[in-house]
Design a protein around this motif. Structure first.
Motif, PDB file in Angstrom:
ATOM      1  N   GLU B  35       0.858  -1.222   0.152  1.00  0.00           N
ATOM      2  CA  GLU B  35       0.040  -0.063   0.155  1.00  0.00           C
ATOM      3  C   GLU B  35       0.806   1.183   0.092  1.00  0.00           C
ATOM      4  OE1 GLU B  35      -3.855   1.880   1.962  1.00  0.00           O
ATOM      5  OE2 GLU B  35      -1.676   1.999   2.635  1.00  0.00           O
ATOM      6  N   ALA B  36       0.265   2.441  -0.322  1.00  0.00           N
ATOM      7  CA  ALA B  36       0.845   3.637  -0.106  1.00  0.00           C
ATOM      8  C   ALA B  36       2.127   3.646  -0.789  1.00  0.00           C
ATOM      9  CB  ALA B  36       1.183   4.015   1.366  1.00  0.00           C
ATOM     10  N   ARG B 166       2.987  15.146  -3.448  1.00  0.00           N
ATOM     11  CA  ARG B 166       3.617  13.878  -2.889  1.00  0.00           C
ATOM     12  C   ARG B 166       3.841  14.227  -1.240  1.00  0.00           C
ATOM     13  NH1 ARG B 166       9.033  12.450  -1.173  1.00  0.00           N
ATOM     14  NH2 ARG B 166       9.676  14.785  -1.681  1.00  0.00           N
ATOM     15  N   GLU B 167       3.558  13.322  -0.430  1.00  0.00           N
ATOM     16  CA  GLU B 167       3.714  13.540   1.077  1.00  0.00           C
ATOM     17  C   GLU B 167       5.020  13.341   1.530  1.00  0.00           C
ATOM     18  OE1 GLU B 167       0.877  11.153   3.149  1.00  0.00           O
ATOM     19  OE2 GLU B 167       1.660  11.726   5.208  1.00  0.00           O
ATOM     20  N   TRP B 168       5.529  14.082   2.292  1.00  0.00           N
ATOM     21  CA  TRP B 168       6.961  13.907   2.906  1.00  0.00           C
ATOM     22  C   TRP B 168       6.809  14.393   4.512  1.00  0.00           C
ATOM     23  CZ3 TRP B 168       8.877  18.520   4.402  1.00  0.00           C
ATOM     24  CH2 TRP B 168       8.291  19.696   3.535  1.00  0.00           C
ATOM     25  N   ASN B 169       7.891  14.060   5.080  1.00  0.00           N
ATOM     26  CA  ASN B 169       7.965  14.206   6.603  1.00  0.00           C
ATOM     27  C   ASN B 169       9.544  14.475   6.976  1.00  0.00           C
ATOM     28  OD1 ASN B 169       7.399  14.406   9.355  1.00  0.00           O
ATOM     29  ND2 ASN B 169       7.504  12.194   9.611  1.00  0.00           N
ATOM     30  N   LYS B 193       1.536  19.764   8.981  1.00  0.00           N
ATOM     31  CA  LYS B 193       1.726  19.891  10.523  1.00  0.00           C
ATOM     32  C   LYS B 193       2.933  19.383  11.125  1.00  0.00           C
ATOM     33  CE  LYS B 193      -0.710  15.291  10.996  1.00  0.00           C
ATOM     34  NZ  LYS B 193      -1.844  14.592  11.308  1.00  0.00           N
TER      35      LYS B 193
END
Ligand code: HEM
Ligand code: HEM
Lengths: 315, 266
Positions: B35-36, B166-169, B193
């Motif tokens: 997933e993801a 695109r997600e990132w952290n 956040k």
């Protein structure tokens, strides 16, 4: 185990049993530590894995979300270590083959659990992975508790009182059904908690859980109340169920009814949701204990009465 | 099954049961790993030449955004979990001053057709200070650099949760160099956040044109350099949602377009 032809005799090993109890207790703490991570929305405060801020051993400043996330990782590492020791110890000291298998199954579970924890961080907490992590956590807890039971003095040295079960569905079937609906409840709760589902499937299934568990407990307490090993977990299961329903209600109030616009995780929400997760874990483990004890003390009677007739197992 | 093997079979049965349970879980766990998928890296596409705009004809839109109701009291934030977070802090989800609504993102949503625009070479700054984001609402063009600074004596992590990007952290320790990021696709109210400080929230608005603004504390905004034409002007507030207006601006016109928001339904 119960009836005479005892397979292999294994002597009671106090150290081994104590160690299994320690692992189970530590795992309970670990579940609380993990639930604190989720309730404080701190799962991504440490962005990397298996390292924490680039290091495998350095402890970062434990402030803000890191306090929860990194503490959880450290508590989990200790649990992993304890499980490795217990697996090796069991392999060497234990005569029952299935116990050795159980010990290594627990080891495999804890490793899978650690990897799931890492994956959920690396993929930014997908609901399915986080929920699998939550469900596997309680599965591991049940394995640890079961090992503590199987290594206990009562289990090994006692000649268990037996009362055949002639009712249908058998009490054992009921305990299995209880585990099943609790497991479904765990998954529904976790999916909601990790934003993968709405709240109502969990709350609806709570009705099913209450009904099935109450049925199981009433049967156990009316028919087998003189067998302590059944009576005690049955009473505990019922008490935990009531506590869990209250906590679920509190979690609902603080999380959804009052808390849906909270600007940060607030203490009443954190306490009630963490307690709901923790008591949920205790309830599942208690039900597993009950199933194990029913298996031992109240075996299904049809073989005894009708030895020739082939019947499908009630389980 | 006969009497003799009864115990043995039952143990085996328990075993199969538990093993099956574990296998099921392991299976579930494994299948979820796929997933993801991480979408392709964010590379600003090669920029086609910007459509020329005649500077002699351009118009200006400005106005005030009002809040139509009693202003909600901003919730106080408790920052005691991190001694590195100094000062006071309150929620910025609805910021009203004397009926004027701040932090509304205003942009030309429709009407620009196939025009393309140069992406500014100057970066837009997002600063973390006092465990707060400055600004709370940011507008940026797709592909434009966002410079993220940490002016706090504590570590932050910056975690955008986009729908279309695109997600990132990433974490950012105190006094470390600014992070330089950009978003490739248009996306309004992209939440950002910090999980170290779970009260820290802000929104980035990624748009394709330079015709956007954020209302200031007096609810005022201004969009300049707009070619004459018919447009849809969108006003977006993080909690109160979006409201659109159709407008027509003539050459060199300065048009006032006001808007008001009602309190959220609950
Ligand atoms: C090995 C034994 C472990 C156990 C028994 C365990 C248990 C748990 C539990 C019970 C939760 C709470 C789930 C909930 O409340 O819904 C949790 C959350 C979490 N755990 Fe673990 N954990 C383990 C290892 C790890 C490891 C090694 C990591 C590494 C990064 C990790 C990362 C996380 C994260 C990020 C969360 C929060 C997930 C979220 O908020 O979505 N865990 N864990
Ligand atoms: C019948 C017994 C129940 C059991 C065994 C149970 C179990 C659980 C578990 C294990 C979780 C968390 C899963 C995880 O992530 O680790 C959970 C979450 C939750 N449950 Fe229950 N539950 C029960 C009844 C209820 C009831 C009656 C309500 C509400 C009226 C409720 C409301 C909730 C809520 C709101 C959450 C999510 C908390 C959050 O978002 O942090 N539960 N439940």
């Amino acid at each position: 185990m119960g009836t005479p032809p005892k397979g292999i005799f294994t002597p009671y090993n106090r150290g081994h049993h104590r160690f299994a109890v320690i692992l189970a207790s530590w795992t309970f703490l670990l579940i609380i530590a993990g639930a604190l991570v989720t309730s404080n929305d701190a799962g991504l405060s440490v962005p990397d894995w298996p390292t924490s801020f680039g290091s495998l051993y350095k402890i970062p400043k434990l402030v803000g979300g890191v306090k929860f996330e990194h503490t959880h990782r450290m508590v989990a590492q200790v649990a992993g270590l304890l499980t490795i020791i217990l697996a090796i110890w069991t392999w060497r000291a234990e005569k029952r083959r299935w116990m050795r298998i159980l010990a290594f199954a627990a080891l495999g579970t804890v490793i899978a659990q650690g990897i799931l924890g890492g994956i959920t961080v690396l993929f930014y907490l997908p609901p399915l992975v986080s929920s699998a992590h939550a469900a596997l956590a309680q599965t591991f807890f049940c394995l640890a508790v079961a090992m503590a039971i199987f290594t206990g003095k009562k289990w090994i040295a006692e000649d268990p009182p037996i009362q055949f079960d002639e009712r249908r569905p058998s009490l054992f079937t009921l305990t299995l059904l209880s585990i099943f609906v609790l497991y479904a409840q765990l998954i529904l709760g976790a999916m909601f908690r990790h934003h993968g589902l709405s709240w109502w499937p969990h709350v609806l299934n709570a009705i099913v859980v209450s009904f099935v568990l109450a049925w199981t407990a009433v049967r156990a307490l009316t028919v087998y109340s003189q067998i302590e090993a059944i009576r005690r977990p049955a009473i505990l299961m019922l008490s935990l169920l009531i506590a869990q329903l209250c906590l679920g209600f509190m979690a609902f109030l603080t999380r959804i009814a009052w808390g849906h616009e909270a600007v940060q995780p607030e203490l009443p929400m954190v306490i009630s949701t963490v307690a709901h997760v923790a008591v949920g874990a205790l309830l599942l483990a208690t039900t597993v204990i009950l199933a194990i004890q029913v298996w031992r003390h109240a075996p299904v009677a049809f073989e005894a009465r009708l030895p020739q007739v082939q019947r499908t197992s009630a389980a | 099954m006969n009497k003799k093997t009864w115990t043995k079979t039952s143990t085996t049965k328990t075993w199969t049961m538990i093993a099956a349970l574990c296998a099921l879980l392991a299976l579930a766990a494994c299948s979820k790993k796929e997933e993801a998928p991480a979408p392709a890296a964010e590379q600003p596409a090669a920029q086609p030449a910007a459509t020329p705009i005649d500077p002699a004809t351009v118009a200006t839109i400005n106005g005030t955004v009002k809040f139509d109701g009693t202003a909600p009291k901003p919730a106080k934030i408790d920052m005691s979990q991190d001694p590195g977070c100094k000062g006071t802090n309150e929620a910025e989800n609805v910021v009203v001053n004397n009926g004027d609504l701040a932090n509304v993102f205003v942009y030309v949503k429709d009407g620009l057709g196939s025009r393309t625009f140069d992406v500014p070479a100057t970066p837009i700054v997002l600063d973390q200070q006092g465990c707060k984001y400055h600004p709370h609402i940011l507008g940026v063009m797709a592909g434009q650099t966002i410079q993220i600074k940490n002016d706090d004596p504590t570590t932050h992590n910056i975690h955008p949760t986009p729908k279309d990007n695109r997600e990132w952290n990433e974490s950012q320790p105190p006094s470390s160099p600014a992070l330089e990021k950009n978003f490739a696709r248009e996306e309004i109210m992209l939440p950002v956040k910090c999980n170290q400080h779970p009260w820290m929230k802000m929104y980035i608005n990624v748009v394709k044109s330079p015709f956007y603004a954020v209302t200031d504390k007096d609810g005022k905004y201004s969009i300049t350099g707009l070619p004459p034409g018919n447009y849809t002007l969108a006003f977006v507030q993080e909690k109160l949602g979006e409201q659109d207006q159709s407008i027509t601006v003539g050459p060199k016109e300065t048009k006032t377009v006001d808007q008001s928001f009602k309190p959220a339904a609950d």
